[in-house]
Design a protein around this motif. Structure first.
Motif, PDB file in Angstrom:
ATOM      1  N   LEU A   1       0.841  -1.197   0.000  1.00  0.00           N
ATOM      2  CA  LEU A   1       0.000   0.000   0.000  1.00  0.00           C
ATOM      3  C   LEU A   1       0.875   1.245   0.000  1.00  0.00           C
ATOM      4  O   LEU A   1       1.954   1.247   0.595  1.00  0.00           O
ATOM      5  N   PRO A   2       0.419   2.317  -0.631  1.00  0.00           N
ATOM      6  CA  PRO A   2       1.259   3.519  -0.761  1.00  0.00           C
ATOM      7  C   PRO A   2       1.180   4.430   0.449  1.00  0.00           C
ATOM      8  O   PRO A   2       0.268   4.337   1.267  1.00  0.00           O
ATOM      9  N   GLY A   3       2.134   5.350   0.544  1.00  0.00           N
ATOM     10  CA  GLY A   3       2.039   6.463   1.472  1.00  0.00           C
ATOM     11  C   GLY A   3       2.650   6.233   2.845  1.00  0.00           C
ATOM     12  O   GLY A   3       2.625   5.121   3.384  1.00  0.00           O
ATOM     13  N   ALA A   4       3.172   7.315   3.409  1.00  0.00           N
ATOM     14  CA  ALA A   4       3.748   7.267   4.754  1.00  0.00           C
ATOM     15  C   ALA A   4       2.688   6.920   5.793  1.00  0.00           C
ATOM     16  O   ALA A   4       2.977   6.246   6.786  1.00  0.00           O
ATOM     17  N   VAL A   5       1.448   7.366   5.574  1.00  0.00           N
ATOM     18  CA  VAL A   5       0.400   7.098   6.549  1.00  0.00           C
ATOM     19  C   VAL A   5       0.161   5.602   6.699  1.00  0.00           C
ATOM     20  O   VAL A   5      -0.088   5.106   7.809  1.00  0.00           O
TER      21      VAL A   5
ATOM     22  N   ASN B   1     -11.613  14.139   5.324  1.00  0.00           N
ATOM     23  CA  ASN B   1     -11.405  15.304   6.178  1.00  0.00           C
ATOM     24  C   ASN B   1     -10.046  15.901   5.841  1.00  0.00           C
ATOM     25  O   ASN B   1      -9.277  15.307   5.079  1.00  0.00           O
ATOM     26  N   PRO B   2      -9.713  17.074   6.361  1.00  0.00           N
ATOM     27  CA  PRO B   2      -8.453  17.718   5.959  1.00  0.00           C
ATOM     28  C   PRO B   2      -7.216  16.848   6.128  1.00  0.00           C
ATOM     29  O   PRO B   2      -6.362  16.786   5.231  1.00  0.00           O
ATOM     30  N   ALA B   3      -7.096  16.151   7.255  1.00  0.00           N
ATOM     31  CA  ALA B   3      -5.922  15.309   7.473  1.00  0.00           C
ATOM     32  C   ALA B   3      -5.861  14.183   6.445  1.00  0.00           C
ATOM     33  O   ALA B   3      -4.804  13.883   5.880  1.00  0.00           O
ATOM     34  N   GLY B   4      -7.011  13.550   6.185  1.00  0.00           N
ATOM     35  CA  GLY B   4      -7.046  12.466   5.206  1.00  0.00           C
ATOM     36  C   GLY B   4      -6.771  12.940   3.793  1.00  0.00           C
ATOM     37  O   GLY B   4      -6.078  12.273   3.023  1.00  0.00           O
ATOM     38  N   TRP B   5      -7.297  14.125   3.450  1.00  0.00           N
ATOM     39  CA  TRP B   5      -7.034  14.663   2.123  1.00  0.00           C
ATOM     40  C   TRP B   5      -5.560  15.002   1.955  1.00  0.00           C
ATOM     41  O   TRP B   5      -4.981  14.786   0.886  1.00  0.00           O
ATOM     42  N   GLN B   6      -4.934  15.540   3.001  1.00  0.00           N
ATOM     43  CA  GLN B   6      -3.519  15.853   2.892  1.00  0.00           C
ATOM     44  C   GLN B   6      -2.700  14.600   2.628  1.00  0.00           C
ATOM     45  O   GLN B   6      -1.802  14.592   1.771  1.00  0.00           O
ATOM     46  N   GLU B   7      -3.011  13.508   3.344  1.00  0.00           N
ATOM     47  CA  GLU B   7      -2.276  12.261   3.129  1.00  0.00           C
ATOM     48  C   GLU B   7      -2.527  11.707   1.730  1.00  0.00           C
ATOM     49  O   GLU B   7      -1.611  11.211   1.070  1.00  0.00           O
ATOM     50  N   SER B   8      -3.769  11.789   1.253  1.00  0.00           N
ATOM     51  CA  SER B   8      -4.082  11.289  -0.093  1.00  0.00           C
ATOM     52  C   SER B   8      -3.392  12.117  -1.163  1.00  0.00           C
ATOM     53  O   SER B   8      -2.881  11.578  -2.152  1.00  0.00           O
ATOM     54  N   LEU B   9      -3.366  13.425  -0.982  1.00  0.00           N
ATOM     55  CA  LEU B   9      -2.669  14.280  -1.949  1.00  0.00           C
ATOM     56  C   LEU B   9      -1.177  13.953  -1.992  1.00  0.00           C
ATOM     57  O   LEU B   9      -0.550  14.026  -3.063  1.00  0.00           O
ATOM     58  N   ASN B  10      -0.619  13.574  -0.848  1.00  0.00           N
ATOM     59  CA  ASN B  10       0.790  13.190  -0.829  1.00  0.00           C
ATOM     60  C   ASN B  10       1.056  11.902  -1.606  1.00  0.00           C
ATOM     61  O   ASN B  10       2.191  11.621  -1.988  1.00  0.00           O
ATOM     62  N   MET B  11      -0.009  11.107  -1.846  1.00  0.00           N
ATOM     63  CA  MET B  11       0.139   9.853  -2.594  1.00  0.00           C
ATOM     64  C   MET B  11      -0.024  10.039  -4.100  1.00  0.00           C
ATOM     65  O   MET B  11       0.261   9.124  -4.872  1.00  0.00           O
ATOM     66  N   VAL B  12      -0.524  11.202  -4.531  1.00  0.00           N
ATOM     67  CA  VAL B  12      -0.797  11.423  -5.952  1.00  0.00           C
ATOM     68  C   VAL B  12       0.502  11.365  -6.753  1.00  0.00           C
ATOM     69  O   VAL B  12       1.464  12.065  -6.457  1.00  0.00           O
ATOM     70  N   GLU B  13       0.518  10.499  -7.746  1.00  0.00           N
ATOM     71  CA  GLU B  13       1.686  10.334  -8.606  1.00  0.00           C
ATOM     72  C   GLU B  13       1.368  10.597 -10.071  1.00  0.00           C
ATOM     73  O   GLU B  13       2.237  10.976 -10.841  1.00  0.00           O
TER      74      GLU B  13
END
Length: 427
Positions: A254-258, A311-323
């Protein structure tokens, strides 16, 4: 009730009757095409037997997973980590309030283990009923203000719930100030440095109201009497470190630091119930998709990866996954999403500048205004499948909030079935 499954020994006569009625209601819901029936079945069961959660959980070693974001993913990870320990009852469809929990436990009555994600506002009542062996606390941040309210109230509710569980092992993210406050007084805490880039809801101490100061990875209140605990589990650059000198590389599917943080807490929870840490991590690394999230699917020549954010925290993490160079964002504002979309202004959409962006969903106009202010060039197309068609063939990242995501999932399943039918017709 699953056919061929024996009633739980702890069930009362009323409990057995309630399960039979709930099972009949779920069957009728499925026959009528109104969904899986787990929610209506669980509601009727609990209405007939209010103590059914406690009855179904009796004798099980239960893990409860709660927090603002990542509940479904972490629950799925823990279930995978338990593969070698025995059968596990779990709410894999994400129904994390009383009705969904009743249905999950009813379907897994023979299982010696249960791993359940629980809505933050329902946690205290659920925990009192099921008496969990382990509680996993992921993160806390602002969510649907019109349903959940201020995050401080959620923190106090969770803290109160944990105070009733003196024997429970609490796996808690010590990088999150609010989570740390929830778990701080518990006698059996396993601290995990699970990370978390969102700090917008933890600028002050939830206990004293004083400022939270940060130096590197450390934090403390201005008074100095509330500080980040030393973690037993922490993430290195490419590895997970744990008690007893445990070290192992982490190569998640799965992707992302989160999700690296979610995996660290999942391993800690599994180990707390007797799992081998290396085996637990290896099983978690095999998880590639959770409820339609993260997997890549072909849609009319476009390799589409779906990401859920609420929510804002979740959107920030998802945006960090955008490739991908092409992005579709779909936003609704129904009851399950929360009708208050003011959170759009807290999301760092500026990160999407330079990408090909199409906005969709019932609240596409609200999102379009936000992107205008963020300086993100975009197109507006309310139907997300039409939005995909407006993009060139290739890789697309699709981000959606809850009901928009579920709409997309249903549309994709219908589209895939129709495409398969056309292929068979021409075969």
């Amino acid at each position: 009730m699953t056919v061929g499954q024996q009633p739980c020994k702890g069930l009362t006569v009323r409990g057995r009757a309630a399960l039979a009625l709930g099972s009949a209601a779920a069957w009728a819901s499925r026959k009528a095409g109104r969904g899986e029936g787990s929610v209506i079945g669980g509601r009727i069961t609990k209405r007939v037997a209010p103590s059914i959660l406690a009855q179904l959980a009796a004798g099980k070693r239960t893990v409860l997973v709660t927090g603002t974001n990542g509940k479904s993913t972490t629950t799925r990870m823990i279930v995978s980590a338990f593969a070698g320990l025995g059968e596990v009852a779990t709410n894999s469809q994400g129904s994390n309030m009383d009705a969904g929990l009743v249905s999950a436990l009813a379907c897994g009555r023979k299982a010696p283990y249960a791993v359940l994600e629980v809505d933050e506002l329902h946690f205290a009542a659920v925990a009192k009923a099921v008496r969990p062996a382990v509680v996993v606390l992921l993160n806390l941040s602002r969510d649907q203000l019109d349903r959940v309210g201020e995050i401080g109230n959620v923190e106090r509710s969770l803290r109160s719930g944990l105070a009733e569980l003196p024997e429970t092992v609490v796996v808690a993210n010590c990088d999150d100030v609010l989570v740390t406050s929830v778990a701080y007084d518990s006698p059996h805490v396993v601290w995990v440095a699970a990370g978390g880039s969102w700090q917008g809801d933890s600028v002050s101490c939830p206990r004293t109201g004083t400022r939270i100061g940060r130096v590197g990875e450390r934090w403390s209140s201005a008074t100095g009497d509330f500080v980040k605990p030393d973690p037993q589990w922490l993430l290195g650059e490419d590895e997970l470190r744990g008690p007893g000198g445990f070290r192992a590389p982490m190569r998640l599917g799965l992707p992302g630091a989160v999700n690296r943080g979610n995996a660290a807490e999942a391993v800690a929870a599994a180990v707390a119930l007797g799992a081998d840490p290396a085996s637990a991590l290896a099983a978690i690394e095999e998880v590639r998709e959770v409820g339609g999230r993260y997997g890549v699917h072909d849609v009319a020549g476009r390799a589409v990866r779906k990401l859920l954010a609420k929510n804002p925290a979740g959107w920030q993490e998802s945006l960090n996954m955008v490739e991908a160079g092409s992005v579709v964002i779909s936003v609704n504002g129904r009851v399950a999403d929360g009708g208050d979309l003011s959170w759009l202004w807290d999301v760092p959409f500026e990160q999407l500048r330079g990408k090909r962006v199409v906005v969709s969903g019932e609240r596409a106009a609200d999102l379009s205004v936000r992107l205008d202010y963020a300086g993100v060039a975009h197109e507006l197309c309310r139907n997300p499948f039409d939005a995909l068609a407006a993009l060139p063939a290739g890789r697309v990242d699709l981000l959606a909030n809850y009901t928009a995501f579920m709409d997309l999932k249903r549309c994709y399943e219908k589209w895939a079935a129709e495409a398969e039918g056309r292929e068979l017709a021409h075969a």
